[in-house]
Design a protein around this motif. Sequence first.
Motif, PDB file in Angstrom:
ATOM      1  N   MET A 112       0.830  -1.205   0.000  1.00 62.45           N
ATOM      2  CA  MET A 112       0.000   0.000   0.000  1.00 62.45           C
ATOM      3  C   MET A 112       0.861   1.250   0.000  1.00 62.45           C
ATOM      4  N   VAL A 113       1.941   1.265   0.779  1.00 64.04           N
ATOM      5  CA  VAL A 113       2.816   2.443   0.820  1.00 64.04           C
ATOM      6  C   VAL A 113       3.470   2.642  -0.547  1.00 64.04           C
ATOM      7  N   ILE A 114       3.861   1.571  -1.196  1.00 63.48           N
ATOM      8  CA  ILE A 114       4.407   1.671  -2.557  1.00 63.48           C
ATOM      9  C   ILE A 114       3.329   2.213  -3.498  1.00 63.48           C
ATOM     10  N   ASP A 115       2.092   1.775  -3.309  1.00 62.81           N
ATOM     11  CA  ASP A 115       0.965   2.263  -4.119  1.00 62.81           C
ATOM     12  C   ASP A 115       0.717   3.754  -3.878  1.00 62.81           C
ATOM     13  N   PHE A 116       0.917   4.221  -2.640  1.00 58.65           N
ATOM     14  CA  PHE A 116       0.761   5.642  -2.341  1.00 58.65           C
ATOM     15  C   PHE A 116       1.677   6.482  -3.226  1.00 58.65           C
ATOM     16  N   LYS A 117       2.882   6.001  -3.453  1.00 56.97           N
ATOM     17  CA  LYS A 117       3.863   6.770  -4.221  1.00 56.97           C
ATOM     18  C   LYS A 117       3.475   6.907  -5.692  1.00 56.97           C
ATOM     19  N   LYS A 175       0.140  10.989  -7.942  1.00 59.41           N
ATOM     20  CA  LYS A 175       1.009  12.063  -8.449  1.00 59.41           C
ATOM     21  C   LYS A 175       1.179  13.241  -7.490  1.00 59.41           C
ATOM     22  N   ASP A 176       0.205  13.490  -6.615  1.00 59.54           N
ATOM     23  CA  ASP A 176       0.297  14.646  -5.725  1.00 59.54           C
ATOM     24  C   ASP A 176       1.024  14.342  -4.408  1.00 59.54           C
ATOM     25  N   ILE A 177       1.387  13.075  -4.174  1.00 59.50           N
ATOM     26  CA  ILE A 177       2.152  12.723  -2.983  1.00 59.50           C
ATOM     27  C   ILE A 177       3.630  12.951  -3.264  1.00 59.50           C
ATOM     28  N   VAL A 178       4.286  13.688  -2.372  1.00 58.02           N
ATOM     29  CA  VAL A 178       5.717  13.992  -2.527  1.00 58.02           C
ATOM     30  C   VAL A 178       6.553  12.944  -1.801  1.00 58.02           C
ATOM     31  N   THR A 179       6.245  12.675  -0.510  1.00 57.62           N
ATOM     32  CA  THR A 179       6.997  11.698   0.260  1.00 57.62           C
ATOM     33  C   THR A 179       6.079  10.943   1.213  1.00 57.62           C
ATOM     34  N   THR A 180       6.547   9.762   1.632  1.00 58.32           N
ATOM     35  CA  THR A 180       5.895   8.997   2.688  1.00 58.32           C
ATOM     36  C   THR A 180       6.957   8.599   3.697  1.00 58.32           C
ATOM     37  N   GLU A 181       6.551   8.429   4.949  1.00 57.17           N
ATOM     38  CA  GLU A 181       7.466   7.902   5.964  1.00 57.17           C
ATOM     39  C   GLU A 181       6.671   7.143   6.990  1.00 57.17           C
TER      40      GLU A 181
END
Length: 68
Positions: free
Chosen positions: A54-59, A62-68
């Motif tokens: 899911m976190v890989i899918d978040f990336k 297009k409007d998501i810059v970063t995840t942590e």
Amino acid sequence: MRALCLITVKPDKVDTVVEILKKKRKIVKQVMIVTGRADISTILRGTMDEINSMVIDFKKIKDIVTTE
């Protein structure tokens, strides 16, 4: 297993990303707008593989810059 994911988005795109995340209800259990370094916080529930996927899918959003 539960996990917390912090998400930073492009300026003025918080509402758009929140709506996209709310549609991913299988793993994403809660979406919250937060202040500080991140813009959005999500609580994820699933296996470690499902959460990582899911976190890989978040990336891919297009409007998501970063995840942590």
